[in-house]
Design an enzyme around this catalytic site. Structure first.
Site, PDB file in Angstrom:
ATOM      1  N   ASN A 142      -5.085  10.651 -44.146  1.00  0.00           N
ATOM      2  CA  ASN A 142      -6.508  10.433 -43.954  1.00  0.00           C
ATOM      3  C   ASN A 142      -7.063  11.363 -42.868  1.00  0.00           C
ATOM      4  OD1 ASN A 142      -8.523   8.508 -45.095  1.00  0.00           O
ATOM      5  ND2 ASN A 142      -8.849   8.017 -42.923  1.00  0.00           N
ATOM      6  N   PHE A 164     -17.965   5.976 -47.651  1.00  0.00           N
ATOM      7  CA  PHE A 164     -18.768   4.820 -47.252  1.00  0.00           C
ATOM      8  C   PHE A 164     -18.876   4.661 -45.742  1.00  0.00           C
ATOM      9  CE2 PHE A 164     -19.551   3.144 -51.372  1.00  0.00           C
ATOM     10  CZ  PHE A 164     -18.475   3.570 -52.150  1.00  0.00           C
ATOM     11  N   ASP A 180     -15.664   6.691 -59.469  1.00  0.00           N
ATOM     12  CA  ASP A 180     -16.187   7.943 -60.032  1.00  0.00           C
ATOM     13  C   ASP A 180     -15.401   8.427 -61.255  1.00  0.00           C
ATOM     14  OD1 ASP A 180     -14.832   9.499 -57.036  1.00  0.00           O
ATOM     15  OD2 ASP A 180     -13.808   9.103 -58.941  1.00  0.00           O
ATOM     16  N   HIS A 198     -11.883  -1.107 -58.617  1.00  0.00           N
ATOM     17  CA  HIS A 198     -13.291  -1.486 -58.446  1.00  0.00           C
ATOM     18  C   HIS A 198     -14.132  -1.082 -59.629  1.00  0.00           C
ATOM     19  CE1 HIS A 198     -12.605  -1.484 -53.819  1.00  0.00           C
ATOM     20  NE2 HIS A 198     -12.059  -2.508 -54.439  1.00  0.00           N
ATOM     21  N   SER A 254     -10.207   3.904 -45.717  1.00  0.00           N
ATOM     22  CA  SER A 254     -10.172   3.272 -44.388  1.00  0.00           C
ATOM     23  C   SER A 254      -9.463   1.918 -44.445  1.00  0.00           C
ATOM     24  CB  SER A 254     -11.607   3.062 -43.881  1.00  0.00           C
ATOM     25  OG  SER A 254     -12.260   2.115 -44.730  1.00  0.00           O
ATOM     26  N   CYS A 301     -29.933  -9.772 -75.123  1.00  0.00           N
ATOM     27  CA  CYS A 301     -30.455 -10.968 -74.425  1.00  0.00           C
ATOM     28  C   CYS A 301     -31.514 -10.619 -73.390  1.00  0.00           C
ATOM     29  CB  CYS A 301     -29.297 -11.724 -73.755  1.00  0.00           C
ATOM     30  SG  CYS A 301     -28.790 -10.988 -72.193  1.00  0.00           S
ATOM     31  N   GLN A 332      -9.669   2.881 -55.562  1.00  0.00           N
ATOM     32  CA  GLN A 332     -10.840   2.058 -55.253  1.00  0.00           C
ATOM     33  C   GLN A 332     -12.109   2.777 -55.683  1.00  0.00           C
ATOM     34  OE1 GLN A 332     -10.325   0.092 -51.079  1.00  0.00           O
ATOM     35  NE2 GLN A 332      -9.144   1.991 -51.084  1.00  0.00           N
TER      36      GLN A 332
HETATM   37  P1  NAD Z   1     -13.893  -9.092 -49.554  1.00  0.00           P
HETATM   38  O1  NAD Z   1     -12.998  -8.404 -48.615  1.00  0.00           O
HETATM   39  O2  NAD Z   1     -14.747 -10.202 -49.069  1.00  0.00           O
HETATM   40  O3  NAD Z   1     -13.057  -9.620 -50.833  1.00  0.00           O
HETATM   41  C1  NAD Z   1     -12.799  -8.731 -51.871  1.00  0.00           C
HETATM   42  C2  NAD Z   1     -12.980  -9.455 -53.188  1.00  0.00           C
HETATM   43  O4  NAD Z   1     -11.704  -9.603 -53.774  1.00  0.00           O
HETATM   44  C3  NAD Z   1     -13.596 -10.836 -53.044  1.00  0.00           C
HETATM   45  O5  NAD Z   1     -14.468 -11.069 -54.125  1.00  0.00           O
HETATM   46  C4  NAD Z   1     -12.383 -11.761 -53.088  1.00  0.00           C
HETATM   47  O6  NAD Z   1     -12.646 -12.945 -53.775  1.00  0.00           O
HETATM   48  C5  NAD Z   1     -11.389 -10.962 -53.925  1.00  0.00           C
HETATM   49  N1  NAD Z   1     -10.019 -11.128 -53.426  1.00  0.00           N
HETATM   50  C6  NAD Z   1      -9.623 -11.225 -52.148  1.00  0.00           C
HETATM   51  N2  NAD Z   1      -8.287 -11.363 -52.100  1.00  0.00           N
HETATM   52  C7  NAD Z   1      -7.855 -11.336 -53.395  1.00  0.00           C
HETATM   53  C8  NAD Z   1      -6.582 -11.427 -54.007  1.00  0.00           C
HETATM   54  N3  NAD Z   1      -5.461 -11.559 -53.277  1.00  0.00           N
HETATM   55  N4  NAD Z   1      -6.495 -11.351 -55.349  1.00  0.00           N
HETATM   56  C9  NAD Z   1      -7.625 -11.185 -56.085  1.00  0.00           C
HETATM   57  N5  NAD Z   1      -8.856 -11.100 -55.569  1.00  0.00           N
HETATM   58  C10 NAD Z   1      -8.949 -11.184 -54.241  1.00  0.00           C
HETATM   59  O7  NAD Z   1     -14.806  -7.957 -50.126  1.00  0.00           O
HETATM   60  P2  NAD Z   1     -16.265  -8.173 -50.602  1.00  0.00           P
HETATM   61  O8  NAD Z   1     -17.170  -7.852 -49.464  1.00  0.00           O
HETATM   62  O9  NAD Z   1     -16.408  -9.506 -51.286  1.00  0.00           O
HETATM   63  O10 NAD Z   1     -16.320  -7.025 -51.698  1.00  0.00           O
HETATM   64  C11 NAD Z   1     -15.795  -7.395 -52.977  1.00  0.00           C
HETATM   65  C12 NAD Z   1     -15.323  -6.165 -53.654  1.00  0.00           C
HETATM   66  O11 NAD Z   1     -16.450  -5.350 -54.003  1.00  0.00           O
HETATM   67  C13 NAD Z   1     -14.444  -5.328 -52.740  1.00  0.00           C
HETATM   68  O12 NAD Z   1     -13.273  -5.012 -53.465  1.00  0.00           O
HETATM   69  C14 NAD Z   1     -15.275  -4.082 -52.518  1.00  0.00           C
HETATM   70  O13 NAD Z   1     -14.460  -2.953 -52.409  1.00  0.00           O
HETATM   71  C15 NAD Z   1     -16.069  -4.024 -53.785  1.00  0.00           C
HETATM   72  N6  NAD Z   1     -17.261  -3.189 -53.606  1.00  0.00           N
HETATM   73  C16 NAD Z   1     -17.505  -2.240 -54.541  1.00  0.00           C
HETATM   74  C17 NAD Z   1     -18.620  -1.448 -54.365  1.00  0.00           C
HETATM   75  C18 NAD Z   1     -18.904  -0.383 -55.361  1.00  0.00           C
HETATM   76  O14 NAD Z   1     -19.964   0.209 -55.330  1.00  0.00           O
HETATM   77  N7  NAD Z   1     -17.926  -0.128 -56.222  1.00  0.00           N
HETATM   78  C19 NAD Z   1     -19.487  -1.607 -53.297  1.00  0.00           C
HETATM   79  C20 NAD Z   1     -19.189  -2.593 -52.394  1.00  0.00           C
HETATM   80  C21 NAD Z   1     -18.060  -3.395 -52.552  1.00  0.00           C
HETATM   81  N1  APR Z   2      -9.849  14.073 -46.358  1.00  0.00           N
HETATM   82  C1  APR Z   2      -9.197  13.030 -45.781  1.00  0.00           C
HETATM   83  N2  APR Z   2      -9.811  11.865 -45.441  1.00  0.00           N
HETATM   84  C2  APR Z   2     -11.132  11.775 -45.709  1.00  0.00           C
HETATM   85  C3  APR Z   2     -11.880  12.809 -46.311  1.00  0.00           C
HETATM   86  C4  APR Z   2     -11.179  14.009 -46.642  1.00  0.00           C
HETATM   87  N3  APR Z   2     -11.781  15.057 -47.219  1.00  0.00           N
HETATM   88  N4  APR Z   2     -13.177  12.402 -46.433  1.00  0.00           N
HETATM   89  C5  APR Z   2     -13.234  11.156 -45.931  1.00  0.00           C
HETATM   90  N5  APR Z   2     -12.011  10.774 -45.481  1.00  0.00           N
HETATM   91  C6  APR Z   2     -11.613   9.483 -44.925  1.00  0.00           C
HETATM   92  C7  APR Z   2     -12.611   8.906 -43.952  1.00  0.00           C
HETATM   93  O1  APR Z   2     -12.252   9.288 -42.649  1.00  0.00           O
HETATM   94  C8  APR Z   2     -12.438   7.399 -44.174  1.00  0.00           C
HETATM   95  O2  APR Z   2     -11.482   6.869 -43.267  1.00  0.00           O
HETATM   96  O3  APR Z   2     -11.552   8.588 -46.021  1.00  0.00           O
HETATM   97  C9  APR Z   2     -11.871   7.279 -45.584  1.00  0.00           C
HETATM   98  C10 APR Z   2     -12.877   6.677 -46.561  1.00  0.00           C
HETATM   99  O4  APR Z   2     -13.032   5.329 -46.197  1.00  0.00           O
HETATM  100  P1  APR Z   2     -14.309   4.523 -46.726  1.00  0.00           P
HETATM  101  O5  APR Z   2     -15.525   5.356 -46.567  1.00  0.00           O
HETATM  102  O6  APR Z   2     -14.244   3.174 -46.083  1.00  0.00           O
HETATM  103  O7  APR Z   2     -14.060   4.390 -48.290  1.00  0.00           O
HETATM  104  P2  APR Z   2     -13.034   3.374 -48.982  1.00  0.00           P
HETATM  105  O8  APR Z   2     -11.889   3.054 -48.077  1.00  0.00           O
HETATM  106  O9  APR Z   2     -12.717   3.922 -50.315  1.00  0.00           O
HETATM  107  O10 APR Z   2     -13.923   2.027 -49.164  1.00  0.00           O
HETATM  108  C11 APR Z   2     -13.312   0.931 -49.904  1.00  0.00           C
HETATM  109  O11 APR Z   2     -15.418  -0.244 -49.918  1.00  0.00           O
HETATM  110  O12 APR Z   2     -17.712  -0.293 -50.202  1.00  0.00           O
HETATM  111  C12 APR Z   2     -16.494  -0.518 -50.809  1.00  0.00           C
HETATM  112  O13 APR Z   2     -16.136  -0.433 -53.094  1.00  0.00           O
HETATM  113  C13 APR Z   2     -16.325   0.379 -51.991  1.00  0.00           C
HETATM  114  O14 APR Z   2     -14.294   1.227 -52.912  1.00  0.00           O
HETATM  115  C14 APR Z   2     -15.054   1.140 -51.720  1.00  0.00           C
HETATM  116  C15 APR Z   2     -14.360   0.255 -50.718  1.00  0.00           C
END
Ligand code: NAD
Ligand code: APR
Length: 245
Positions: free
Chosen positions: A208, A35, A104, A119, A187, A148, A101
């Site tokens: 990382n 991301f 996939d 997630h 990250s 629905c 997180q």
């Molecule tokens: P955020 O940092 O604002 O908060 C994360 C979410 O977790 C919020 O909905 C919050 O209410 C909840 N939360 C925070 N602290 C908590 C705790 N201690 N216990 C339980 N729930 C808690 O993040 P966001 O911008 O609201 O994103 C919400 C979530 O959606 C994040 O976990 C993010 O990783 C996930 N996300 C998933 C995807 C995807 O494609 N899978 C894409 C974007 C974001």
């Molecule tokens: N080896 C080691 N590190 C790697 C590699 C690799 N092959 N490829 C990428 N990275 C590192 C990147 O440098 C980056 O710091 O993995 C990290 C991925 O971080 P993000 O892209 O922020 O992904 P993630 O931390 O999983 O994001 C958390 O954000 O948008 C939401 O729901 C989404 O689960 C996701 C959450």
């Protein structure tokens, strides 16, 4: 022996409760973009537009297109050696489980059983209104809920949504009890997943490709490198340590 990986191999060997927190960096070597890296998803899309719960109501076409593409890539690629090594480590009892997180499902495909999908999982689909589960084909064919007529969506935690209670509670227990926490390929930008490492009183290790300037909490070990490479080297050391015993 002053190689941090060797220190980590010894910690893994002596820990009785090791848990992993994985992120998108775990799957980039399978071909799935992360991301926040240079070529990550959020470099050219605004996550709060496309991966946000409001997108379902306000711009379903964009939301649907994004997840359709991500489902197709997840189905096109597969877990890499790093996923398979973590499955071997669970089988050998070297790690207890993985809270990921990632959506996939690759840790499950690779053979891990103790998995918490913080997630959710992109391959399971539900109606956004009535919650009725549907299958991926209906989502990919742009159908609405059969009972629905509501919009279908993957069972992933979108921005603005809470994490599944059971997932969060399970992960909370694991990290609270952990003697060793390995944070791999994330990250740590997103709450509340990024709070999990703080819960343990044991050792914490950050593995990382990029090393953020400030990391809270501070980790006992910070190992820079590619996931596949680091896990393969660690696996060799663990085999050596366990053959010696
Ligand atoms: P955020 O940092 O604002 O908060 C994360 C979410 O977790 C919020 O909905 C919050 O209410 C909840 N939360 C925070 N602290 C908590 C705790 N201690 N216990 C339980 N729930 C808690 O993040 P966001 O911008 O609201 O994103 C919400 C979530 O959606 C994040 O976990 C993010 O990783 C996930 N996300 C998933 C995807 C995807 O494609 N899978 C894409 C974007 C974001
Ligand atoms: N080896 C080691 N590190 C790697 C590699 C690799 N092959 N490829 C990428 N990275 C590192 C990147 O440098 C980056 O710091 O993995 C990290 C991925 O971080 P993000 O892209 O922020 O992904 P993630 O931390 O999983 O994001 C958390 O954000 O948008 C939401 O729901 C989404 O689960 C996701 C959450």
């Amino acid at each position: 022996k002053n190689n941090p990986l060797y220190q980590l191999a010894e910690w893994i060997s002596s820990s009785k409760h090791t848990v992993v927190l994985s992120g998108a960096g775990m799957s980039t070597e399978s071909g799935l973009p992360d991301f926040r890296s240079r070529d990550g998803w959020w470099r050219n899309m605004d996550p709060h537009k496309v991966a946000n719960v409001t997108a379902i109501e306000e711009n379903y076409e964009l939301f649907w297109g994004f997840y359709k593409y991500r489902i197709e890539t997840v189905e096109q690629y597969s877990p890499h050696i790093g996923h398979h090594i973590l499955a071997k480590w669970e089988k050998n009892g070297w790690i207890h489980g993985i809270s990921t997180q990632n959506v996939d499902g690759y840790h499950v495909v690779a053979g891990n059983h103790n998995i918490v999908e913080l997630h959710g999982n992109i391959r399971s689909i539900r109606c956004h209104y009535c919650g009725r589960s549907s299958d991926v084909a209906d989502f990919l064919n742009r159908l609405n809920c059969s009972s629905c007529q509501g919009p279908l969506r993957p069972n992933v935690v979108l921005f603005g949504e809470m994490l599944p209670d059971n997932a969060w509670n399970q992960a909370f227990q694991w990290f609270h009890r952990a003697e060793l926490v390995l944070v791999i390929g994330t990250s740590l930008q997103v709450a509340p997943a990024n709070q999990l490492p703080c819960l343990t009183s044991g050792h914490t290790v950050y593995m990382n490709m990029e090393m953020p300037e400030e990391l809270d909490p501070s980790f006992d070990l910070m190992i820079k490198g590619k996931v596949g490479q680091l896990l393969a080297e660690l696996d060799e050391m663990l085999d050596y340590i366990h053959s010696g015993k």
